[in-house]
Scaffold this motif. Structure first.
Motif, short mmCIF file in Angstrom:
data_model
loop_
_atom_site.label_atom_id
_atom_site.label_comp_id
_atom_site.label_asym_id
_atom_site.label_seq_id
_atom_site.Cartn_x
_atom_site.Cartn_y
_atom_site.Cartn_z
N VAL A 73 35.44 35.98 35.08
CA VAL A 73 36.49 36.62 34.30
C VAL A 73 37.56 37.14 35.25
CG1 VAL A 73 37.04 38.51 32.73
CG2 VAL A 73 34.93 37.23 32.43
N GLN A 74 37.13 37.84 36.31
CA GLN A 74 38.08 38.34 37.28
C GLN A 74 37.39 38.72 38.58
OE1 GLN A 74 38.51 42.73 35.46
NE2 GLN A 74 40.29 42.09 36.54
N VAL A 75 38.14 38.66 39.65
CA VAL A 75 37.71 39.15 40.96
C VAL A 75 38.85 40.02 41.46
CG1 VAL A 75 37.03 38.57 43.30
CG2 VAL A 75 36.38 37.07 41.42
N ILE A 76 38.59 41.31 41.57
CA ILE A 76 39.59 42.24 42.08
C ILE A 76 38.96 42.99 43.24
CG2 ILE A 76 40.94 44.30 41.62
CD1 ILE A 76 41.38 43.38 38.84
N GLY A 77 39.52 42.79 44.41
CA GLY A 77 38.97 43.43 45.60
C GLY A 77 37.54 42.99 45.82
#
Length: 100
Positions: A73-77
């Protein structure tokens, strides 16, 4: 997955705490199995990559998603959010209903 569905899952993940940590040993078969079981129970999970892990969080997310048949879904940091639709409704598990 549409952008609307991805945005909805991101909003759900904002309130979640990571339930797994990827550390120095990176992605092990044991970690993969545990994530597989968590996705079967929850559909949406959040992972944290520790500072001592030398691998790139995006690569880790893709590897785990490939092994567990999930979607990133997402990769943030150093945070990763994974989603896998639960096909089994017979057990009475609550499903995440994505907007269309």
């Amino acid at each position: 997955m549409t952008s609307k569905q991805r945005a909805y899952l991101k909003s759900l993940a904002m309130t979640m705490d990571p339930i797994f940590q990827v550390g120095k040993s990176s992605v092990t078969p044991e970690l993969t199995k545990a994530i597989e079981e968590a996705l079967a129970a929850r559909e949406l999970i959040k992972l944290s990559v520790l500072q001592n892990c030398a691998d790139d969080p995006r690569e880790i997310a893709e590897l785990i998603a490939d092994r567990t048949r999930a979607q990133v879904v997402q990769v943030i940091g150093k945070k990763i959010v994974l989603y896998r639709e639960n096909k089994d409704e017979k057990n009475g598990k609550k499903k995440i209903v994505l907007p269309v």
